[in-house]
Scaffold this active site. Structure first.
Site, PDB file in Angstrom:
ATOM      1  N   SER A   1       0.839  -1.185   0.000  1.00  0.00           N
ATOM      2  CA  SER A   1       0.000   0.000   0.000  1.00  0.00           C
ATOM      3  C   SER A   1       0.885   1.250   0.000  1.00  0.00           C
ATOM      4  O   SER A   1       1.680   1.427  -0.925  1.00  0.00           O
ATOM      5  CB  SER A   1      -0.961  -0.037   1.193  1.00  0.00           C
TER       6      SER A   1
ATOM      7  N   GLU B   1      -9.072  -4.354  -4.220  1.00  0.00           N
ATOM      8  CA  GLU B   1      -8.416  -3.682  -3.098  1.00  0.00           C
ATOM      9  C   GLU B   1      -9.411  -2.964  -2.190  1.00  0.00           C
ATOM     10  O   GLU B   1      -9.407  -3.133  -0.977  1.00  0.00           O
ATOM     11  CB  GLU B   1      -7.398  -2.661  -3.632  1.00  0.00           C
TER      12      GLU B   1
ATOM     13  N   HIS C   1      -7.936  -5.461  -0.058  1.00  0.00           N
ATOM     14  CA  HIS C   1      -6.698  -4.801   0.366  1.00  0.00           C
ATOM     15  C   HIS C   1      -6.120  -5.513   1.581  1.00  0.00           C
ATOM     16  O   HIS C   1      -6.862  -5.874   2.501  1.00  0.00           O
ATOM     17  CB  HIS C   1      -7.017  -3.349   0.711  1.00  0.00           C
TER      18      HIS C   1
END
Length: 520
Positions: free
Chosen positions: A220, A345, A438
């Site tokens: 991320s 995600e 995610h």
């Protein structure tokens, strides 16, 4: 644990000696034990006069410093932005590293006895006790304002098991790390990354690692961090490979960074200077920052278009131009790169109450609010028929994912041209959510499916064979510079798709391509 498992061990770093502890690895193969050295400071605490300055290397200390517990983190409290267990640790010395190693060639025990690799040490093929092991340096995510290296998921014991020394780093977050201040150094958090990597170059040999074989990786914002470093000319000597997991580049413009800094100062009633912001308690700055960066469903499209206001900024110094411009100019072209993302995600943003509310929102309006140009709309829908059939929430989540992550990584691949690049997708659907959300790939990367707080993310019994494949490819890349599937050619090349079963597929991101080059 046996007495051997709880044995203390000491290492001499450039600043002084540190005491760590041996622990067992898992999996029944490779190196049976791992030494953890936690919270080693690489810089002076960024407080007082140093709060808004570039990091200052840690001064030497006398005696032996315990490195048995995680050091203080820049994160305070629980921001509630990630499903990864990332605890906050109070304290001032937030610029620290955690080192995990299977073999200490230059170490000494508490009584001063030499502690080289024992007969039980398992070395990768072609390695030996006189050669340093490859090194993984992990940069945590959290949107550049949250996150912590103290996660049990980031424990490097299973990379140690497979012959990789592992380091995780702590860095300044939010406004303290990335906010514009009139008379302060820019990109303080980036400067923290650089000093931590300098520490690795200077010290990792003492922990059994090879400073000429360093791979930087992150997820991320951490994935964005390693891509930023890949495109930074001043960082090129500090690493030799890059693995970006769901990387989100910030590249905040100088104008936007300054406007945000001045706005925060005005709200606080202080001058936008070091003196002005230093007059505010950290808790006050955090509250102002949270209010100024509050995210909500209505702001998602703008976030995708403009990015977050806090993160690495184009400052004319460390970052003289955008990362993509630097990659196109050939910066980092000699570094092998693996990058990829999960299929969905941010689909979690449209579950629950948000999913119910979307029943009343026209699809065309929803797609427009999420930034899908009308000129690309039909082609995108045609390429994502299977997702659209699952409802507007799934379609909205996929579009948000594609715009924020998957289209962006394809652009990075194109910018790199013929530079050695490998592309993957993580497609295995979580047993908890029914899609690949995610953070889901992180425990597979670290091979820690037995770790805490995993079921809320992955559901019960996530497939160990998938962790073996993903983690094994990461080890191969860190060790040899090749993860084991064909390089991507910059257009419709092969990508590895992690699922059950895992496959190598040509043009695995075909459903994203209608977004590339589309005009708003």
């Amino acid at each position: 644990m046996t007495d051997t498992d709880t044995e203390f061990v000491e290492v001499a770093t450039a600043a002084g000696r540190v005491r760590g502890r041996w622990r067992p690895t898992t999996g029944g193969r490779g190196n049976p034990r791992s030494a953890a050295f936690l919270g080693i400071p690489f810089a002076e605490p960024p407080v007082g006069a140093l709060r808004f300055q570039a990091p200052v290397p840690k001064a030497p200390w006398a005696g032996v410093r315990d490195a048995l517990e995680f050091g203080p983190t820049a994160q305070r409290g629980d921001p509630g932005v990630t499903l990864i267990p990332e605890p906050s640790v109070d304290g001032e010395s937030t610029l620290n590293v955690n080192v995990f190693t299977p073999a200490l060639r230059r170490a000494q025990g508490p009584s001063g006895e030499a502690q080289g690799p024992s007969d039980e040490a398992q070395w990768p093929s072609g390695e030996g006790p006189d050669a340093g092991l490859p090194v993984l340096v992990w940069i945590h995510g959290g949107g550049y304002f949250a996150g912590s290296p103290a996660s049990p998921w980031y424990d490097g014991r299973n990379f140690n098991r497979d012959g990789v020394v592992t380091v995780s780093i702590s860095y300044r977050l939010g406004f303290d790390g990335f906010g514009w201040i009139e008379d302060a150094p820019s990109n303080r958090g980036v400067r923290d990354w650089l000093l931590a990597l300098e520490w690795v170059q200077q010290n990792i040999a003492a922990f059994g690692g090879d400073p000429s074989r360093v791979t930087i990786a992150g997820q991320s914002a951490g994935g964005g961090a390693v891509l930023t470093l890949l495109g930074m000319e001043k960082a090129q000597h500090l690493f030799h490979g890059v693995y970006a997991v769901s990387g989100a580049l910030a590249d905040v413009s100088a104008e936007r960074a300054e406007a945000f800094g001045r706005g925060l100062a005005a709200t606080a009633g202080v001058e936008p200077t070091v003196a002005g912001f230093s007059s505010l308690a950290q808790e006050r700055v955090l509250a102002l920052q949270k209010k100024a960066t509050q995210l909500g469903p209505s702001s998602l499209g703008a976030i995708v278009d403009e990015g977050l206001p806090l993160g690495p900024s184009i400052d004319g110094d460390l970052l003289p131009r955008s990362t993509r411009e630097s990659l196109r100019a050939g910066v980092g072209a000699d570094k092998p790169l693996v990058l990829g993302a999960t299929d969905d995600e941010f689909t979690m943003a449209f579950t629950g109450a948000a999913e119910r509310a979307l029943r009343w929102v026209p699809q065309s309006f929803l797609l427009a609010r999420l930034g899908l140009p009308k000129s690309a709309r039909q082609a995108y829908l045609d390429a994502n028929v299977d997702v659209a059939r699952r409802g507007k929430a799934r379609l909205a989540g996929r579009l948000l994912t594609d715009r924020m992550f998957r289209a962006a990584l394809l652009r990075v691949v194109e910018d790199r041209g013929s530079a050695p690049t490998w592309l993957y997708r993580f497609s295995w659907p979580s047993g908890q959510f029914g899609f690949a959300e995610h953070c889901l790939d992180v425990p597979f990367f670290f091979d820690c499916l037995d770790g805490p707080a995993l079921e809320p993310l992955a559901g019960p019994k996530p497939p160990q064979e998938l962790a073996d494949e993903l983690h094994g490819a990461a080890v191969a890349f860190i060790t040899s510079g090749d993860p084991g599937w064909p390089r991507h050619d910059g257009t419709g090349g092969i990508a590895r798709v992690y699922d059950t079963p895992t496959r190598d597929i040509a043009d695995a991101y075909a459903s994203v391509r209608p977004l590339l080059g589309a005009a708003s």
